[in-house]
Enzyme design. Structure first.
Site, PDB file in Angstrom:
ATOM      1  N   ARG A  54      49.807  25.957 135.992  1.00  0.00           N
ATOM      2  CA  ARG A  54      49.438  26.552 134.596  1.00  0.00           C
ATOM      3  C   ARG A  54      47.941  26.395 134.654  1.00  0.00           C
ATOM      4  NH1 ARG A  54      51.172  23.321 131.360  1.00  0.00           N
ATOM      5  NH2 ARG A  54      53.272  22.761 132.233  1.00  0.00           N
ATOM      6  N   TYR A 106      44.338  47.948 116.476  1.00  0.00           N
ATOM      7  CA  TYR A 106      45.101  47.255 117.691  1.00  0.00           C
ATOM      8  C   TYR A 106      46.365  46.959 116.811  1.00  0.00           C
ATOM      9  CZ  TYR A 106      48.148  46.302 121.502  1.00  0.00           C
ATOM     10  OH  TYR A 106      49.523  46.714 122.262  1.00  0.00           O
ATOM     11  N   ASP A 178      36.648  42.572 120.615  1.00  0.00           N
ATOM     12  CA  ASP A 178      38.110  43.808 121.407  1.00  0.00           C
ATOM     13  C   ASP A 178      37.336  45.115 121.660  1.00  0.00           C
ATOM     14  OD1 ASP A 178      39.617  45.435 122.823  1.00  0.00           O
ATOM     15  OD2 ASP A 178      40.978  44.698 120.913  1.00  0.00           O
ATOM     16  N   LYS A 203      44.070  47.336 131.302  1.00  0.00           N
ATOM     17  CA  LYS A 203      43.584  48.197 130.374  1.00  0.00           C
ATOM     18  C   LYS A 203      42.450  48.948 131.670  1.00  0.00           C
ATOM     19  CE  LYS A 203      46.246  48.439 127.285  1.00  0.00           C
ATOM     20  NZ  LYS A 203      46.219  47.756 125.881  1.00  0.00           N
TER      21      LYS A 203
END
Ligand SMILES: *Cc1c(COP(=O)(O)O)cnc(C)c1O
Length: 384
Positions: A54, A106, A178, A203
């Protein structure tokens, strides 16, 4: 090995996954480290830097180094998705913090800001993406964070990152960008003054529509950054090693893919710009796009494959065009090798300000002629 006096370009370094070479076996591909836990040494001390999955693992770290190299960043953290990367930042803000974000962007990130605001955890002011005057007006003395998506969904408005950073910093706020639409082989946001560069690595960075991942990169690795890393660890949102392996493989062809998508998108944009069935083409690579000049500088003319077209007619015409395509997939997402088409108003939901005739296109690496023919026949059919 590389000659020590030779300065290699990013294209070379990334194609070779940072010259990975296993000293024991000679393997040139980074392995998938599958372990969930790590044994301690004979003194019962954890063997640094890992102790539990983790917190990270070798495969994920290798992918992070590649992105840090692309971003020219001191450090990169990879998350299980772009949304978990964005949420780590939002989550980390103090209770009641003031943030300034684009009115349309977004939808998932916008939704997070609005949800936190609705619960009284944040105060949100809005600006029109790319509009620096409105951004400056929205700033307050205690603004903690400015969010800029550039190019911005779904009209691909461009924000001058350097100017936005100046406005944010004047008020003591951090600028988070972003730039998912133009990956760091095209836009290195930190070099323009962003404090944190966020990407949905789902992406372009991965590019094959088979991974979800998100990255945060910075040169400001102080206590703030440690807290974000801790958020990732405690929320369990680190990118898993198999996905990191796929991301490493995808990134090796990043430059090729973005170059080809840009070439294809340019041909398609010019073809439909003056088309009798199309109202407007929104593509920063076109000289008539309001953000063209800034984006040419911010991407080195690697404008990428994201564009929208506003079709003439009704909302039904637009939905039909998306339905009638045979080469474009009618699917959400972007930045993959395959081209996608999406009726944005349907996907974004009620209340999101988007033209009902807008179709978002993610242009892939296929033959540009096939893509043009596909859109032509779909437009034709939707209008008969
Ligand atoms: C896809 C996307 C996100 C969210 O990323 P996921 O990997 O889907 O969670 C955020 N911002 C932009 C601009 C995106 O395109």
């Amino acid at each position: 090995m590389t000659k020590s006096n030779q300065k290699l370009s990013a294209a070379t370094r990334i194609a070779q996954a940072l010259r990975y070479l296993d000293p024991e076996t000679g393997a040139i591909v980074p392995p998938i480290q599958s372990t969930a836990t790590y044994a301690r040494d004979e003194n019962y001390d954890p063997l640094k830097p890992y102790w539990y999955r983790r917190d990270g693992n070798e495969t994920t770290t290798h992918a992070e180094r590649m992105i840090a190299d692309l971003e020219e960043a001191k450090d990169t953290l990879l998350f299980s998705s772009g949304m978990s990367a964005a949420t780590a930042i939002i989550d980390h803000l103090d209770a009641g913090a003031h943030v300034v974000v684009p009115r349309a962007m977004y939808h998932g990130v916008l939704h997070q800001f609005q949800t936190y605001a609705a619960k009284g955890r944040l105060r949100v002011s809005y600006y029109e993406a790319g509009d620096l005057t409105e951004l400056a007006t929205a700033m307050r003395d205690d603004t903690a964070l400015v969010w800029a998506e550039t190019p911005n969904n779904p009209d691909w408005a461009v924000t001058d990152i350097r100017a936005a950073a100046e406005i944010a910093h004047k008020h003591g706020a951090k600028l988070v960008t972003d730039c998912t639409g133009t990956p760091p082989i095209a836009t290195k946001a930190l070099n323009f003054g962003a404090d944190i560069s966020m990407h949905s690595a789902t992406k372009y960075l991965n590019g094959h529509s088979d991974v979800t991942a998100g990255s945060l990169s910075t040169n400001d690795t102080g206590a703030y950054w440690d807290e974000i890393a801790l958020t990732r660890k405690l929320q369990g949102t680190v990118l898993q090693s198999f996905d990191a392996f796929l991301l490493i493989r995808g990134m090796r062809t990043l430059l090729l893919r973005v170059e080809r998508a840009t070439q294809n998108a340019n041909r398609i944009a010019y073809h439909f710009d003056d088309h009798p069935l199309v109202e407007r083409v929104l593509y920063p690579g076109l000289p008539n796009h309001p953000g063209h000049a800034i984006q040419a500088a911010q991407t080195g003319r690697l404008f990428g494959g994201m564009m929208s077209i506003i079709v003439k007619g009704s909302e039904k015409t637009a939905i039909d065009v998306a339905r009638f395509c045979n080469v474009f997939y009618p699917a959400t997402s972007l930045g993959g090798v395959e081209s996608l088409i999406e009726h944005r108003a349907t996907v974004s939901g009620d209340g999101f300000p988007v033209d009902p005739c807008l179709l978002r296109l993610s242009i892939g690496i296929e033959d540009a002629g096939d893509l043009i023919d596909d859109l032509e026949q779909a437009l034709e059919r939707a209008n008969t």
